[in-house]
Design a protein around this motif. Structure first.
Motif, PDB file in Angstrom:
ATOM      1  N   PRO A 187      29.415  40.050  41.317  1.00  0.00           N
ATOM      2  CA  PRO A 187      29.427  38.775  42.061  1.00  0.00           C
ATOM      3  C   PRO A 187      30.271  38.767  43.326  1.00  0.00           C
ATOM      4  O   PRO A 187      31.197  37.968  43.495  1.00  0.00           O
ATOM      5  N   VAL A 188      29.931  39.660  44.248  1.00  0.00           N
ATOM      6  CA  VAL A 188      30.625  39.692  45.535  1.00  0.00           C
ATOM      7  C   VAL A 188      30.451  38.368  46.273  1.00  0.00           C
ATOM      8  O   VAL A 188      31.398  37.825  46.869  1.00  0.00           O
ATOM      9  N   SER A 189      29.233  37.834  46.231  1.00  0.00           N
ATOM     10  CA  SER A 189      28.944  36.615  47.003  1.00  0.00           C
ATOM     11  C   SER A 189      29.773  35.427  46.527  1.00  0.00           C
ATOM     12  O   SER A 189      30.032  34.496  47.308  1.00  0.00           O
ATOM     13  N   LEU A 190      30.204  35.430  45.265  1.00  0.00           N
ATOM     14  CA  LEU A 190      31.009  34.325  44.748  1.00  0.00           C
ATOM     15  C   LEU A 190      32.316  34.202  45.525  1.00  0.00           C
ATOM     16  O   LEU A 190      32.775  33.093  45.819  1.00  0.00           O
ATOM     17  N   LEU A 191      32.911  35.323  45.873  1.00  0.00           N
ATOM     18  CA  LEU A 191      34.129  35.300  46.687  1.00  0.00           C
ATOM     19  C   LEU A 191      33.796  35.224  48.184  1.00  0.00           C
ATOM     20  O   LEU A 191      34.443  34.491  48.934  1.00  0.00           O
ATOM     21  N   LYS A 192      32.796  35.983  48.584  1.00  0.00           N
ATOM     22  CA  LYS A 192      32.419  36.008  50.008  1.00  0.00           C
ATOM     23  C   LYS A 192      32.092  34.605  50.518  1.00  0.00           C
ATOM     24  O   LYS A 192      32.508  34.232  51.626  1.00  0.00           O
ATOM     25  N   ASN A 193      31.370  33.828  49.717  1.00  0.00           N
ATOM     26  CA  ASN A 193      30.990  32.475  50.131  1.00  0.00           C
ATOM     27  C   ASN A 193      32.170  31.519  50.155  1.00  0.00           C
ATOM     28  O   ASN A 193      32.039  30.369  50.596  1.00  0.00           O
ATOM     29  N   ASN A 194      33.311  31.994  49.682  1.00  0.00           N
ATOM     30  CA  ASN A 194      34.512  31.163  49.698  1.00  0.00           C
ATOM     31  C   ASN A 194      35.576  31.733  50.637  1.00  0.00           C
ATOM     32  O   ASN A 194      36.775  31.509  50.448  1.00  0.00           O
ATOM     33  N   GLY A 195      35.111  32.485  51.644  1.00  0.00           N
ATOM     34  CA  GLY A 195      35.986  32.906  52.720  1.00  0.00           C
ATOM     35  C   GLY A 195      36.598  34.282  52.585  1.00  0.00           C
ATOM     36  O   GLY A 195      37.395  34.690  53.439  1.00  0.00           O
ATOM     37  N   TYR A 196      36.217  35.036  51.561  1.00  0.00           N
ATOM     38  CA  TYR A 196      36.777  36.374  51.388  1.00  0.00           C
ATOM     39  C   TYR A 196      36.013  37.374  52.258  1.00  0.00           C
ATOM     40  O   TYR A 196      34.780  37.411  52.247  1.00  0.00           O
ATOM     41  N   ASP A 197      36.773  38.173  53.005  1.00  0.00           N
ATOM     42  CA  ASP A 197      36.140  39.132  53.917  1.00  0.00           C
ATOM     43  C   ASP A 197      36.602  40.567  53.689  1.00  0.00           C
ATOM     44  O   ASP A 197      36.254  41.480  54.434  1.00  0.00           O
ATOM     45  N   ASP A 198      37.395  40.781  52.641  1.00  0.00           N
ATOM     46  CA  ASP A 198      37.910  42.112  52.307  1.00  0.00           C
ATOM     47  C   ASP A 198      37.918  42.223  50.786  1.00  0.00           C
ATOM     48  O   ASP A 198      38.763  41.607  50.120  1.00  0.00           O
ATOM     49  N   ILE A 199      36.972  42.970  50.247  1.00  0.00           N
ATOM     50  CA  ILE A 199      36.754  42.957  48.797  1.00  0.00           C
ATOM     51  C   ILE A 199      36.736  44.363  48.223  1.00  0.00           C
ATOM     52  O   ILE A 199      36.111  45.271  48.778  1.00  0.00           O
ATOM     53  N   VAL A 200      37.434  44.529  47.115  1.00  0.00           N
ATOM     54  CA  VAL A 200      37.382  45.753  46.325  1.00  0.00           C
ATOM     55  C   VAL A 200      36.485  45.489  45.120  1.00  0.00           C
ATOM     56  O   VAL A 200      36.646  44.475  44.428  1.00  0.00           O
ATOM     57  N   VAL A 201      35.547  46.383  44.883  1.00  0.00           N
ATOM     58  CA  VAL A 201      34.629  46.261  43.750  1.00  0.00           C
ATOM     59  C   VAL A 201      34.886  47.404  42.781  1.00  0.00           C
ATOM     60  O   VAL A 201      34.906  48.572  43.177  1.00  0.00           O
ATOM     61  N   ILE A 202      35.103  47.075  41.517  1.00  0.00           N
ATOM     62  CA  ILE A 202      35.228  48.102  40.487  1.00  0.00           C
ATOM     63  C   ILE A 202      33.959  48.067  39.655  1.00  0.00           C
ATOM     64  O   ILE A 202      33.714  47.116  38.904  1.00  0.00           O
ATOM     65  N   ARG A 203      33.165  49.103  39.807  1.00  0.00           N
ATOM     66  CA  ARG A 203      31.882  49.180  39.111  1.00  0.00           C
ATOM     67  C   ARG A 203      32.044  49.841  37.738  1.00  0.00           C
ATOM     68  O   ARG A 203      33.068  50.469  37.445  1.00  0.00           O
ATOM     69  N   LEU A 204      30.993  49.705  36.920  1.00  0.00           N
ATOM     70  CA  LEU A 204      30.986  50.340  35.606  1.00  0.00           C
ATOM     71  C   LEU A 204      29.803  51.274  35.421  1.00  0.00           C
ATOM     72  O   LEU A 204      29.707  51.976  34.418  1.00  0.00           O
TER      73      LEU A 204
END
Length: 410
Positions: A187-204
């Protein structure tokens, strides 16, 4: 703002615990955390701010604290996941769930209530979000931030986000909720749509669906930590399995941020073995060593430096499974890693590369008598040993190079 996004994936979520521990050790802080399914649960523990509780939940509680099933059924289902090879088993479990005989995860609810403090999470000043879906003749995605979740009901919605269709049905206010992975497992868009522009994703898992999902967010900065090997079944809570996955998450994350060396293995950071040093080690291989390598690889050219650089080294990289554009450093490390691999040395550990070079150099001929049994002199012209037996051929290539380096150092 900087955010952390955690993919769903059942018991494989232990990987995220190790990865987050590495990020914390590096000094990376997050303004908000969002996740799906088990990723949402891990996100809640992270926002709560007590990594030791999160580690304890993963390491000290076995499957009986997550699922109310007998040992025989657990052993049957622990290593399966939603993939084509497990299709029949998954269909059987989903059929059982449809008939109200799904796996009971009430123990998981009890564990969450015991180890999560919702008031701490709400007062943390960090954003929190999760994904779930509810079923009403069709799937309705629910993209929820903490303020969207009624107070006192966080655990209910965490369970909703984790409600795989093989579990007993989960209802909130008479709505049937299912696992958030059915809508958005990253759910990157959940944070992105709330102003986040620098995101770390930990995949499984490193699947194509996830890659397509992430490709939609190339307008923001995204750092992705991906498991370097398959994490296995999604319900496996065996302590040994969990500890190994957690350790792998830590090592992969440290390598992703260049705190660890190695290609497939993990080595303490060592500046000595830079690109120039590794190039010199190849460049200084003796002519007779280059000639032997040419024989093994069926390269019919003069065994000189040009042949080594233009023909032998690209072939070595290919046979060692490196990307097309690899560095001399990567090739150098890969040669020693092959020796570890052929001697069944676990890759999920942090090693001292200096010691590896020293020990391998002293014992280069000792693994299964490869050099003695399939030595270079028996290779006939126009017959590639690699075509006869690739693994044995690669072993001889590796031994030949390491012997050459050992003699050069001596």
């Amino acid at each position: 703002m900087k955010g952390l996004v955690l993919e769903g994936g059942g018991a494989r979520g232990a990987y995220q615990v190790g990865a987050y521990a590495a990020l914390k050790e590096i000094g990376i802080e997050f303004d908000g955390v969002a996740g799906t399914s088990i990723g949402a649960v891990n996100a809640a523990y992270i926002v709560q701010g007590d990594i030791e509780i999160m580690k304890k939940v993963w390491l000290d509680y076995d499957y009986t604290h997550f699922m109310n099933i007998d040992e025989q059924l657990y052993e049957k289902v622990k290593d399966i996941w939603f993939s084509t090879k497990n299709f029949n088993n998954i269909i059987d479990l989903m059929y059982r769930a449809k008939n109200n005989e799904g796996i009971d995860i009430e123990p998981f609810r009890v564990l969450l209530e015991k180890t999560l403090d919702e008031s701490v999470i709400r007062n943390s000043k960090k954003d929190f979000g999760l994904i779930t879906v509810y079923w009403d003749r069709k799937l309705h995605p629910c993209r929820l931030l903490l303020d969207d979740i009624p107070e006192g009901r966080l655990v209910e919605y965490l369970i909703a986000s984790c409600s795989l269709p093989i579990f007993q049905f989960n209802k909130i206010d008479d709505k049937l909720f299912l696992d958030g992975g059915l809508s958005d497992n990253i759910p990157v868009s959940l944070l992105k749509n709330n102003g986040y522009d620098d995101i770390v994703v930990i995949r499984l898992t490193d699947d194509i669906v996830g890659k397509i999902n992430l490709s939609k967010h190339n307008d923001i900065a995204i750092k992705v930590i991906i498991p370097s090997e398959d994490l296995g079944g999604g319900l496996n809570k065996d302590h040994e399995n969990v500890a190994r996955i957690m350790k792998l998450g830590y090592l992969d994350a440290m390598k992703a941020y260049d705190r660890i060396d190695g290609v497939n293995y993990f080595f303490e950071k060592e500046d000595r073995y830079d690109e120039d040093y590794c190039f010199d080690m190849f460049r200084n291989l003796k002519t007779e060593v280059v000639e032997k390598l040419c024989d093994i690889l069926m390269i019919r050219k003069e065994p000189n430096l040009r042949t080594l650089l233009e023909n032998v080294i690209p072939k070595l990289g290919e046979h060692l499974g490196l990307e097309k554009k690899f560095s001399y450093r990567e090739l150098y490390y890969s040669i020693y890693e092959k020796k570890l691999e052929y001697n069944s040395i676990s890759r999920v550990n942090l090693y001292d590369f200096n010691k590896v070079v020293q020990i391998v150099g002293k014992n280069v001929d000792s693994d299964d008598g490869i050099v003695a049994d399939f030595g270079i002199p028996i290779i006939q012209k126009n017959i590639s040993l690699l075509s006869l037996n690739k693994n044995k051929g690669i072993k001889i290539l590796v031994n030949c190079i390491i012997i050459g380096w050992t003699e050069y150092r001596d």
